[in-house]
Design an enzyme around this catalytic site. Structure first.
Site, PDB file in Angstrom:
ATOM      1  N   ASP A 211       0.860  -1.189   0.000  1.00 26.56           N
ATOM      2  CA  ASP A 211       0.000   0.000   0.000  1.00 26.56           C
ATOM      3  C   ASP A 211       0.892   1.232   0.000  1.00 26.56           C
ATOM      4  OD1 ASP A 211      -2.339   1.744   0.351  1.00 26.56           O
ATOM      5  OD2 ASP A 211      -3.352  -0.098   0.939  1.00 26.56           O
ATOM      6  N   HIS A 281      -2.721   3.086  -4.682  1.00 23.14           N
ATOM      7  CA  HIS A 281      -2.145   2.572  -3.428  1.00 23.14           C
ATOM      8  C   HIS A 281      -0.741   2.012  -3.644  1.00 23.14           C
ATOM      9  CE1 HIS A 281      -5.668   2.992  -0.779  1.00 23.14           C
ATOM     10  NE2 HIS A 281      -6.395   2.684  -1.833  1.00 23.14           N
ATOM     11  N   GLU A 345      -9.875   2.671  -5.176  1.00 25.28           N
ATOM     12  CA  GLU A 345      -9.430   4.033  -4.883  1.00 25.28           C
ATOM     13  C   GLU A 345      -8.210   4.459  -5.697  1.00 25.28           C
ATOM     14  OE1 GLU A 345     -10.905   4.196  -0.238  1.00 25.28           O
ATOM     15  OE2 GLU A 345      -8.935   3.337  -0.627  1.00 25.28           O
ATOM     16  N   TRP A 492      -8.459  -3.251   8.381  1.00 24.56           N
ATOM     17  CA  TRP A 492      -7.479  -2.238   7.958  1.00 24.56           C
ATOM     18  C   TRP A 492      -6.812  -1.692   9.214  1.00 24.56           C
ATOM     19  CZ3 TRP A 492      -6.796  -2.428   2.916  1.00 24.56           C
ATOM     20  CH2 TRP A 492      -7.853  -2.853   2.108  1.00 24.56           C
TER      21      TRP A 492
HETATM   22  C1  ACM Z   1     -11.070  -0.504   0.619  1.00 26.42           C
HETATM   23  O1  ACM Z   1     -11.552  -0.486   1.768  1.00 26.42           O
HETATM   24  N1  ACM Z   1     -10.445   0.569   0.145  1.00 26.42           N
HETATM   25  C2  ACM Z   1     -11.153  -1.678  -0.208  1.00 26.42           C
END
Ligand code: ACM
Ligand code: ZN
Length: 551
Positions: A211, A281, A345, A492
């Site tokens: 990322d 990312h 994103e 996350w």
């Molecule tokens: C994500 O939560 N950006 C997949």
């Protein structure tokens, strides 16, 4: 007293049959709850019991069964013998069976298992490694929690209630994700994460490895990815995005370590699905190899959270060579059918300005249409090109639901994260789907409204009860439902820096997730579930040393 006893008995007789049956079943504190449970009378004592294992059972399952026997021996101090006698299945006759008997039964579905515990015996049947592992996960929850520890307890009898269980999962894909880029978790910590997944019969570990804030995969052909891309010059302090603690932070997994994790997971019945998030990312990779971006940099591994405008440049052939090289090494480490290629994103502002990206758009004859910009179609081109490469090597892609923007080639699987709408759209277009809506499955969200009393969450509100109440097939017609491979939750880690915090966010929401993934809707029961948590699972977590959110 006698009168009270009579009233209780009468009340029992007057209860509707299904209610009294259900009440009786709650004796079994197993999560996820089995599809069929029939309680008998009495119990079976396992300490000192003999284990007999069908010779037709595969070696990995035999090893797991023997480890179970050895654990009972170690803790109770009474030896459980383990044997693989020839012709075991034919030598058994009802009533004569003693001790544990594990049989291979090919009439059972791949993940199905059957347990029949009587006072003198415990018969287990399955047709596959997964089935035997599930049976062991259930057995361990049926007996004393000391089975999960390493403390010798000479008084431990390891009693199992007499019960018949027939069980198999509702969904084939039962996943849990972990972001090891925003914060890095050691091999030991990842293994502990896998252990608790296996306890809940999950079978897919989605490993988010790259990322903007750090590249975590050793790629031998591109050493700067880990020399430079794996380290950032600081991290946001608390939740102040304008701050930076100035402390160099990072880490990565060597190929040897990743192979070790793949093998460890495989023994637990878990497939590791690696994710290389592209084409956005990518600041970790861009900091290491700036020539892969539209402007050529310089770039830095990000020290803040959010979405970077700077992304890979699909105008450059070298960028595709880079990705193919990375995936070539990755496929050698990870044997999974699926490789996750991210796709979420990805801002398009750099591509709009980049002469090479615009040349690519012209060469391909891409035009804005159907409400999608040319740059969105350019991302579709990147997805399709990587998909083709991976397909040629026998793999399939999974991508976040943004890969639906523009066009998507057949054979891709869509992970629906921005709510459920991406999953509904994808399934109606004939794509396979994994449901992971942020509304029910984002375990970085807070677990309580009382946020001041909670450790950091990213925001949101996702209490245990809400996860438990998720119905993945709601709003889908029969044709669409066929495309729902399963369910996954995501963790996350922007605001999660320690294993204790990680476990707190995971548990017990993982328990709720596991029942969404495993149980048919009529087997779910919030009261039974919470009782099992309190009476059993939390004790297991205490024994195994997991942190969790109590209630
Ligand atoms: C994500 O939560 N950006 C997949
Ligand atoms: Zn470009």
């Amino acid at each position: 007293m006698k009168r009270l006893f009579t009233i209780i008995c009468l009340a029992g007789l007057l209860l509707p049959a299904n209610l009294s049956a259900k009440k009786q079943e709650t004796v079994v504190n197993v999560i996820p709850y089995p599809q069929s449970v029939e309680i008998g009378k009495g119990s079976f004592k396992a300490s000192g019991a003999n284990f007999n294992c069908d010779q037709n059972i595969d070696a990995k399952s035999q090893k797991a069964i023997k480890e179970f026997a050895d654990k009972i021996t170690f803790i109770s101090g009474r030896t459980c013998s383990f044997a693989v006698p020839v012709g075991l299945a034919n030598s058994l006759s009802d009533g004569k069976m003693k001790g544990f008997v594990f049989l291979k039964d090919d009439s059972l579905a791949p993940e199905e298992y059957y347990i029949d515990i009587q006072k003198k015996s415990c018969l287990v049947k399955a047709s596959s490694h997964a089935g035997f592992l599930h049976s062991l996960a259930t057995l361990k929850q049926l007996t004393g929690t000391s089975i999960f520890g390493n403390t010798v307890k000479p008084d431990e009898k390891f009693l199992f209630p007499c019960v018949k269980i027939q069980d198999k999962p509702r969904f084939a894909y039962r996943g849990m994700h972990l972001d090891c880029s925003r914060h890095f978790f050691s091999v030991q910590e990842v293994k502990k994460y896998l252990d608790v997944m296996a306890l809940h019969k999950l079978n897919r570990f989605h490993w988010h490895l790259t990322d903007d804030q750090g590249w975590r995969v050793e790629i031998k052909k591109y050493p700067r990815l880990t020399e430079i891309g794996a380290f950032r010059n600081g991290t946001v302090i608390k939740k102040d995005w304008n701050s930076n603690d100035g402390i160099r932070y990072g880490g990565y997994y060597t190929q040897e370590q990743m192979r070790d994790i793949v093998a460890y997971a495989d023994n637990l019945g878990i497939t590791v699905i690696p994710e290389i998030d592209l084409p956005g990312h990518m600041m970790g990779a861009l900091a290491a190899y700036p020539e892969l971006g539209c402007t050529g940099g310089p770039y830095q591994v990000w020290t803040r959270w959010g979405i970077s405008d700077q992304v890979l440049c699909p105008g450059k052939d070298a960028m595709f060579t880079f990705l193919e090289d990375v995936f070539t090494e990755l496929m050698d480490i990870f044997p999974s059918e699926y490789i996750h290629i991210g796709g979420d994103e990805c801002p398009k502002s750099e591509w709009e300005k980049c002469p090479e990206c615009q040349t690519r758009i012209k060469q391909l004859g891409i035009k804005a249409s159907n409400g999608h910009t040319a740059e969105q179609y350019l991302q579709s081109y990147v997805t399709a090109r990587i998909q083709k490469f991976l397909n040629e090597h026998g793999r399939k892609i999974i991508g976040w639901d943004e890969i639906l923007e523009g066009e998507l080639a057949k054979g891709a699987t869509v992970m629906s994260w921005r709510g459920v709408k991406g999953g509904i759209q994808a399934s109606s277009m004939g794509f396979d789907v994994i449901m992971t809506p942020n509304t029910y499955c984002y375990f970085d969200y807070y677990q309580s409204q009382d946020k001041d009393k909670e450790p950091f969450g990213i925001g949101g509100d996702l209490p245990l009860e809400k996860v438990y109440g998720y119905e993945p097939l709601e709003g889908l017609d029969q044709e669409q439902q066929k495309h729902i491979l399963g369910v996954q939750a995501n963790l996350w880690t922007e605001y999660i820096a320690t294993p204790e915090h990680l476990e707190y966010m995971l548990l017990p929401r993982l328990d709720a997730l596991s029942e969404v993934q495993w149980c048919n809707p009529d087997r779910k029961d919030p009261e039974r579930f919470k009782t099992a948590l309190k009476d059993k699972l939390f004790k297991i977590y205490d024994t195994m040393g997991y942190n969790y959110r109590n209630f």
